[in-house]
Structures are given as C-alpha cells and as structure tokens.
Design a protein around this motif. Structure first.
Motif, PDB file in Angstrom:
ATOM      1  N   LEU A 199       4.755  54.730  84.381  1.00 22.91           N
ATOM      2  CA  LEU A 199       3.787  55.538  85.028  1.00 22.91           C
ATOM      3  C   LEU A 199       2.433  55.445  84.578  1.00 22.91           C
ATOM      4  CD1 LEU A 199       2.832  56.962  87.869  1.00 22.91           C
ATOM      5  CD2 LEU A 199       3.889  59.018  87.078  1.00 22.91           C
ATOM      6  N   ALA A 200       2.544  56.274  83.289  1.00 24.23           N
ATOM      7  CA  ALA A 200       1.225  56.395  82.393  1.00 24.23           C
ATOM      8  C   ALA A 200       0.444  54.925  82.014  1.00 24.23           C
ATOM      9  CB  ALA A 200       1.705  56.964  81.061  1.00 24.23           C
ATOM     10  N   ALA A 201       1.329  54.015  81.879  1.00 26.10           N
ATOM     11  CA  ALA A 201       0.752  52.855  81.543  1.00 26.10           C
ATOM     12  C   ALA A 201       0.073  52.138  83.060  1.00 26.10           C
ATOM     13  CB  ALA A 201       1.727  51.665  81.348  1.00 26.10           C
ATOM     14  N   ARG A 202       0.665  52.112  84.086  1.00 26.20           N
ATOM     15  CA  ARG A 202      -0.109  51.815  85.331  1.00 26.20           C
ATOM     16  C   ARG A 202      -1.196  52.604  85.691  1.00 26.20           C
ATOM     17  NH1 ARG A 202       4.688  52.363  89.547  1.00 26.20           N
ATOM     18  NH2 ARG A 202       5.116  53.924  87.982  1.00 26.20           N
ATOM     19  N   ILE A 203      -1.023  53.935  85.397  1.00 25.28           N
ATOM     20  CA  ILE A 203      -2.603  54.753  85.529  1.00 25.28           C
ATOM     21  C   ILE A 203      -3.728  54.159  84.621  1.00 25.28           C
ATOM     22  CG2 ILE A 203      -3.399  57.052  85.292  1.00 25.28           C
ATOM     23  CD1 ILE A 203      -0.708  58.278  86.427  1.00 25.28           C
ATOM     24  N   VAL A 204      -3.333  54.203  83.490  1.00 26.39           N
ATOM     25  CA  VAL A 204      -4.066  53.942  82.604  1.00 26.39           C
ATOM     26  C   VAL A 204      -4.613  52.423  82.727  1.00 26.39           C
ATOM     27  CG1 VAL A 204      -4.673  53.216  80.040  1.00 26.39           C
ATOM     28  CG2 VAL A 204      -3.544  55.210  80.633  1.00 26.39           C
ATOM     29  N   GLY A 236      -4.986  51.012  85.639  1.00 22.82           N
ATOM     30  CA  GLY A 236      -5.587  50.973  86.979  1.00 22.82           C
ATOM     31  C   GLY A 236      -4.644  50.249  87.908  1.00 22.82           C
ATOM     32  N   ARG A 237      -3.379  50.077  87.701  1.00 24.34           N
ATOM     33  CA  ARG A 237      -2.251  49.216  88.484  1.00 24.34           C
ATOM     34  C   ARG A 237      -1.576  50.182  89.307  1.00 24.34           C
ATOM     35  NH1 ARG A 237       0.888  46.093  85.342  1.00 24.34           N
ATOM     36  NH2 ARG A 237       1.541  45.086  87.009  1.00 24.34           N
TER      37      ARG A 237
END
Length: 194
Positions: free
Chosen positions: A65-70, A72-73
């Motif tokens: 989730l953090a990676a997708r937020i960072v 922009g995905r």
C-alpha cells in the motif's frame, strides 16, 4: 522514471513475489492446526507459525500500500463504511480486552479493508509504543478517536518518528484519501472523508 518510482515498483514487485511462499506456509500451518495427531507442543508451534505468517501477510499488504501511494499508483475502491465497523475491526484484530469500542459511528467513503487495517494499526501503535494494556476507540460520525496517546507514542502514531510501519502507512493512507490524523491532548483523531 525517478529513483523513488523505481524503488516503489521494486517494493511492489517484492510484495507480490513474497505472497506465494507465504500463502504456502500459512496454508500448511493452518492444515496442521486443524488436523489431529499433533502433541500439545507441536500444535502450539503450528499455531505460532500460522499466526506469524498472518502477521507477515499484513506487513506485506502495508508495504505494498505504501509503495502504491508513493508511486502514485494507488487507486482506492471507495466503499460506504461505518466508522463503528472500523473501530470494531480493531477490537477483533487486537483483542476486545485490549481495545474498548464505543460510539454511534457514521458513514465514510474509504477503501474498506485497507482502512480497517489502518485503524487497527494506529490502535496497535498506541498500545505498543505507549506501553499500554488497553486503548479506547470511539467511532463518532466521520471520526475515529483513539486514546490514550502517551507523549512517547505521539510522534510514532503520527508517523513522524518512523518506528512503526503500520502507523506510518496508516497516516499516509488516511491522508491519501483526503482525511486527516491529529492529536489533541491524549486523543488521536482520525477524520475520514464522508
């Protein structure tokens, strides 16, 4: 592609690749705990493996989730959820003896399962980093309040002192959805979009 975007993509890929072996571990541990023939000690070990693999799964979900937020995905699937449901989920995940739930709740528009994890992570952070045995989670309209928040746990719960992955990602998640996280005295207020 920026280094940050490449790193976020690598983290997402790692999370994806970790799910298969973790699902195998969890599945076989669950099979063992539900079967017959194990000694009490062996059953205890199998239950510990099952619980730990479940925790690893949740950590992988948070990291993803953090990676997708960072990057922009992150595309949240917004559902109408009651804040009382979010508070109750925290009690179910962490134990009703550790999380006391109250309040009438209210409807919010959030990505339901990740938000259940986020509220639970904030309550768990308050418990763990506050040295507490119990917290109160109050569902009040579009806001979930968690208390007490100790002075030592406040920066960790807010994601300012990065010592708790779940809390840091929860704050990012709430803010990404247009909500806010703030501390007033000994109370953490998580306001969610209606």
């Amino acid at each position: 592609m920026s280094e940050e975007a490449v790193f976020a993509k690598l983290v997402n890929l790692a999370c994806h690749d970790l799910r298969t072996p973790l699902a195998t571990i969890f599945g076989f541990a669950r099979t063992l705990t539900r079967g017959d023939g194990l000694s009490p000690t062996q059953l205890s070990y199998a239950e510990m493996i099952e619980a730990a693999s479940g925790q690893l799964g949740e950590l992988i979900d948070e990291l993803s989730l953090a990676a997708r937020i960072v990057s922009g995905r992150y595309e949240p699937k917004r559902d109408g959820v009651d804040t009382a449901d979010l508070a109750t989920a925290a009690a179910e995940r962490l134990g009703e003896e550790r999380v006391v739930v109250s309040g009438n709740g209210g409807r919010v528009s959030v990505d339901a399962e990740p938000m259940r994890r986020s509220v639970s992570a904030l309550a768990q952070c308050a418990l763990r980093h506050g040295g507490l045995d119990r917290v109160e989670v109050v569902a009040d309209g579009d806001t979930v309040r968690i208390s007490p928040i100790t002075p030592a746990s406040a920066p960790v719960v807010l994601g300012e002192d990065l010592r708790d992955l779940g809390a840091a990602v929860a704050v990012m998640h709430v803010q990404q959805l247009g909500g806010s996280v703030a501390i007033d005295g000994e109370t953490l207020s998580v306001r969610l979009p209606a």
